[in-house]
Design a protein around this motif. Structure first.
Motif, mmCIF file in Angstrom:
data_model
loop_
_atom_site.group_PDB
_atom_site.id
_atom_site.type_symbol
_atom_site.label_atom_id
_atom_site.label_comp_id
_atom_site.label_asym_id
_atom_site.label_seq_id
_atom_site.Cartn_x
_atom_site.Cartn_y
_atom_site.Cartn_z
ATOM 1 N N SER A 181 3.486 6.151 -5.495
ATOM 2 C CA SER A 181 3.649 5.508 -7.222
ATOM 3 C C SER A 181 1.804 6.626 -7.651
ATOM 4 O O SER A 181 2.165 7.438 -8.553
ATOM 5 N N THR A 219 0.761 -1.222 -0.085
ATOM 6 C CA THR A 219 -0.023 -0.252 -0.115
ATOM 7 C C THR A 219 0.840 1.336 -0.573
ATOM 8 O O THR A 219 0.168 1.919 -0.301
ATOM 9 N N CYS A 263 1.632 1.880 -3.444
ATOM 10 C CA CYS A 263 1.014 2.281 -4.556
ATOM 11 C C CYS A 263 0.458 3.719 -4.073
ATOM 12 O O CYS A 263 0.127 4.296 -5.361
ATOM 13 N N GLY A 286 -2.987 -2.021 -1.875
ATOM 14 C CA GLY A 286 -2.070 -2.664 -2.144
ATOM 15 C C GLY A 286 -3.890 -3.285 -2.464
ATOM 16 O O GLY A 286 -5.359 -3.598 -2.028
ATOM 17 N N GLY A 316 -4.489 3.980 -4.552
ATOM 18 C CA GLY A 316 -4.071 3.558 -3.996
ATOM 19 C C GLY A 316 -3.195 2.445 -2.934
ATOM 20 O O GLY A 316 -2.582 3.087 -1.606
ATOM 21 N N SER A 366 -0.477 3.618 -12.119
ATOM 22 C CA SER A 366 -0.918 3.094 -11.829
ATOM 23 C C SER A 366 0.542 1.966 -11.554
ATOM 24 O O SER A 366 1.106 1.968 -12.932
ATOM 25 N N ARG A 367 0.158 1.109 -10.613
ATOM 26 C CA ARG A 367 1.465 0.012 -10.910
ATOM 27 C C ARG A 367 0.022 -1.381 -10.621
ATOM 28 O O ARG A 367 -0.630 -1.817 -9.833
ATOM 29 N N CYS A 418 -2.391 -2.467 -7.450
ATOM 30 C CA CYS A 418 -2.370 -1.667 -7.008
ATOM 31 C C CYS A 418 -3.362 -1.400 -7.403
ATOM 32 O O CYS A 418 -4.383 -0.979 -8.547
ATOM 33 N N THR A 419 -4.964 -0.478 -6.477
ATOM 34 C CA THR A 419 -5.906 0.035 -6.470
ATOM 35 C C THR A 419 -6.251 1.361 -7.392
ATOM 36 O O THR A 419 -4.983 2.168 -7.110
#
Length: 287
Positions: free
Chosen positions: A127, A121, A124, A149, A147, A139-140, A143-144
């Motif tokens: 990022s 998290t 996220c 996990g 932002g 975005s990664r 990840c939601t």
């Protein structure tokens, strides 16, 4: 007169103590101080401090944050990588977060002191913030969109096997990032619940983020010491457009400064190139 054996041994030990105290406790430290005063070494042994107009503004060896009083990034400056040392870049509290790749489930609580974010998290959220600052896709994978996990606790009828009977989005107390999983409606998490202990299988969901995120890894992860003064050339390149816009410079001018302040690999093959953020920002102020 011959001394007793026990007394001779004690006197020999005392002489050895005195000799080594003089050599290692006095002579050696003084020698190292003298070497540190040699031309070319005196600045490094003093902490490689950087002074501007008789004011010490930092060290070439210790990173620092370029943020305002509220902790927000100052748009005119290149940003450093995150730091887990104290409140950030604290040389008296150098450390890493000690969170590993298995840290994907947040601790949710009404008490801010008890709540804590997982490493996933944290990555996220960072990022997403960097993406917003630089105007790029933050975005990664895993990840939601908001932002945290993207992690589910999946409950099976027979423990680890069998049909899915219940699914919980463990890092979200609000609307889950997916509505269903294998035909089962996804629930939002509740504070204080340990879904792993309740038998849920922790399952990370990759999502549709690009395999190679736009935001580099060093922009979202802290170094082991928490004091790294460098960022990667990729992270510096990501910030060039913002810096050029904020300072009224051309992109080519800013890229030239980045190149001038990029350190190569040690001995030509050790480590990776890095950009010293403090020196680069001082060069920008000089423009």
């Amino acid at each position: 007169m011959r001394l007793p054996t026990w007394l001779a041994q004690h006197l020999a030990a005392l002489r050895a103590l005195l000799v080594f105290t003089v050599l290692l406790g006095i002579a050696y430290p003084l020698l190292m101080v003298a070497v540190g005063r040699l031309p070319g070494l005196d600045n490094r042994t003093g902490g490689s401090l950087v002074t501007v107009a008789d004011t010490t503004v930092g060290s070439r060896l210790i990173g620092q944050a370029f943020t305002d009083a509220d902790g927000n990034p100052v748009p005119r400056y290149f940003q450093s990588r995150p730091s887990a040392a104290g409140d950030g870049y604290d040389p008296t509290s150098t450390s890493a977060s000690n969170l590993g790749p298995e840290s994907v489930v947040d601790t949710l609580s009404d008490d801010p002191e008890a709540a804590s974010a997982s490493l996933l998290t944290e990555v996220c959220a960072r990022s997403l913030a960097v993406g917003e600052l630089e105007g790029v896709d933050g975005s990664r994978p895993y990840c939601t969109a908001d932002g945290v996990g993207a992690v589910l606790a999946v409950f099976h009828r027979d423990g680890f096997t069998g049909p899915v009977t219940r699914v919980v989005s463990v890092n979200q107390t609000g609307t889950p990032f997916v509505a269903t999983y294998e035909g089962v409606a996804v629930e939002s998490a509740r504070n204080g619940e340990d879904y792993r202990a309740m038998g849920g299988v922790i399952t990370a969901i990759r999502g549709d983020a690009p395999a190679h995120p736009v935001v580099p890894a060093d922009a979202v992860t802290a170094s082991a010491s928490g004091l790294d003064p460098h960022i990667s050339p990729a992270y510096a390149e990501l910030q060039v457009a913002r810096i050029a816009r904020e300072r009224g410079l051309s992109r080519a001018e800013v890229e030239s400064l980045v190149e001038e302040h990029t350190d190569g690999r040690a001995l030509g093959f050790l480590g990776e190139p890095g950009v010293n953020v403090l020196e680069l920002n001082l060069a920008l102020d000089g423009k």
